[in-house]
Design an enzyme around this catalytic site. Structure first.
Site, PDB file in Angstrom:
ATOM      1  N   ASP A 149       0.824  -1.210   0.000  1.00  0.00           N
ATOM      2  CA  ASP A 149       0.000   0.000   0.000  1.00  0.00           C
ATOM      3  C   ASP A 149       0.855   1.255   0.000  1.00  0.00           C
ATOM      4  OD1 ASP A 149      -2.822  -0.036  -0.250  1.00  0.00           O
ATOM      5  OD2 ASP A 149      -2.962  -1.203   1.577  1.00  0.00           O
ATOM      6  N   HIS A 187      -5.242   3.055   3.846  1.00  0.00           N
ATOM      7  CA  HIS A 187      -5.012   1.616   3.992  1.00  0.00           C
ATOM      8  C   HIS A 187      -3.688   1.355   4.701  1.00  0.00           C
ATOM      9  CE1 HIS A 187      -7.616   0.886   0.130  1.00  0.00           C
ATOM     10  NE2 HIS A 187      -8.300   1.426   1.119  1.00  0.00           N
ATOM     11  N   TYR A 202      -2.986  -0.528   8.762  1.00  0.00           N
ATOM     12  CA  TYR A 202      -2.186  -1.645   9.246  1.00  0.00           C
ATOM     13  C   TYR A 202      -1.396  -1.244  10.491  1.00  0.00           C
ATOM     14  CZ  TYR A 202      -3.355  -3.376   4.594  1.00  0.00           C
ATOM     15  OH  TYR A 202      -4.036  -3.769   3.465  1.00  0.00           O
ATOM     16  N   GLU A 221     -10.307  -1.663  -2.964  1.00  0.00           N
ATOM     17  CA  GLU A 221      -9.436  -2.200  -4.014  1.00  0.00           C
ATOM     18  C   GLU A 221     -10.246  -2.751  -5.179  1.00  0.00           C
ATOM     19  OE1 GLU A 221      -6.735  -1.130  -3.574  1.00  0.00           O
ATOM     20  OE2 GLU A 221      -5.679  -1.689  -1.753  1.00  0.00           O
ATOM     21  N   HIS A 258     -10.920   0.265  -7.199  1.00  0.00           N
ATOM     22  CA  HIS A 258      -9.669   0.752  -7.802  1.00  0.00           C
ATOM     23  C   HIS A 258      -9.268  -0.134  -8.986  1.00  0.00           C
ATOM     24  CE1 HIS A 258      -8.380   2.604  -3.645  1.00  0.00           C
ATOM     25  NE2 HIS A 258      -9.513   3.100  -4.112  1.00  0.00           N
TER      26      HIS A 258
END
Length: 320
Positions: free
Chosen positions: A67, A101, A105, A192, A195
């Site tokens: 990412d 994103h 994490y 995603e 995207h």
């Protein structure tokens, strides 16, 4: 003659309605990791074995690296070739969400891991041969590839390369563990999905402008790149999941998603694997519908975003 003035973007004059519908979809789907109660997963986390905890940490380390590349390199590579000002606006939205994103994490790490564990995870991530190889392959295309090659690299990242990492949280979700961690992953997957299909659609527009010979050359390059990336993913999967015994199931999942990436790009699937071959627990977790979180105690995508769903590949596919 070149223009000597700057043009304001006009959202009341749309050249490509896919730009408008994608912008609306992405803004409807907007979310932030700070609204997900990750600490509610701590009891589940404590129940995992040391090997499982280590695997999950490494999984999220690898996802963070991808990412980071997508937010720092991919969009800057793709933006100059935008066909419309509205496409550029959509691309800017995509770039921001890739940064969300990557940060998500870190929110997971700060909830589940100690400072020493986090440092070890990032050391592993930044020196892992398989992660570094795929980062190098994708980044070099972003730097030196043609406009169409850059879009292929982006779609492969969004729709294929992330999924070796997505397997673990989806697996735990299917076993009623780490529900809030998985909630973040499902939100990321939903992003995603849009995207990958959107960039794939823009690739198809350019691909259809090529001569037949150029199209065949492009297809050959696309399949060769996918083989190279898949071979590397096999090694990464063996290293990451082999000791848990999940490696073969993850590879099936990867092949299934590699096919979806090719379909996003408007070309034929490569592998025989279908949704029926994927672990059904993980496949069920791929559903991007909202979770039924309690209105007051848990803020999930069900509360924030209503019934927004990811756009389907059919929304973007054009004749080739």
């Amino acid at each position: 003659m070149s223009k000597t003035y700057y043009e304001a973007i006009n959202w009341n004059s749309i050249e490509d309605m896919i730009d408008k519908s994608t912008w609306e979809k992405l803004t409807e789907q907007f979310w932030l990791d700070t609204r997900i109660p990750l600490s509610n997963d701590l009891d589940d986390w404590r129940s995992l074995s040391d090997l499982e905890k280590q695997t999950v940490g490494y999984v999220f380390g690898g996802l963070t690296l991808l990412d980071t590349i997508q937010s720092e390199s991919a969009i800057d590579a793709i933006r100059p070739d935008a066909r419309t000002p509205h496409e550029e606006a959509v691309i800017n939205n995509i770039q921001f969400m890739e940064s969300v994103h990557a940060k998500s994490y870190s929110s997971i790490f700060s909830t589940l891991n100690t400072k020493a564990e986090i440092e070890e995870i990032f050391e592993w991530t930044n020196t892992n041969e398989f992660l570094q190889k795929k980062a190098k392959i994708i980044n070099e295309i972003y730097k030196d590839g043609t406009p169409l090659q850059k879009k292929v690299a982006s779609v492969y990242a969004e729709t294929f390369l992330f999924y070796s990492g997505f397997f673990a949280p989806l697996y735990y979700l299917g076993n009623n563990k780490l529900a809030n961690v998985a909630e973040i992953i499902k939100l990321i997957i939903r992003d995603e999905s849009v995207h990958g299909t959107y960039i794939g659609y823009k690739f198809q527009l350019g691909f259809n402008e090529l001569s037949e010979e150029e199209q065949e050359e492009m297809k050959d390059w696309m399949y060769a790149l996918l083989f190279e990336l898949y071979e590397n993913e096999e090694g990464y999967t063996d290293l990451l999941y082999g000791e848990l015994g999940w490696d073969e199931e993850v590879k099936t999942f990867l092949r299934y998603n590699a096919n979806k990436a090719l379909m996003n790009l408007g070309v034929e699937p490569l592998f025989p694997d279908t949704a029926n071959d994927v672990n059904p627990i993980v496949m069920n977790g791929l559903s991007t519908g909202t979770s039924n979180h309690d209105f007051f105690s848990q803020v999930g995508n069900g509360y924030l975003l209503g019934s927004v769903e990811a756009m389907q590949e059919d929304d973007y596919t054009i004749g080739m």
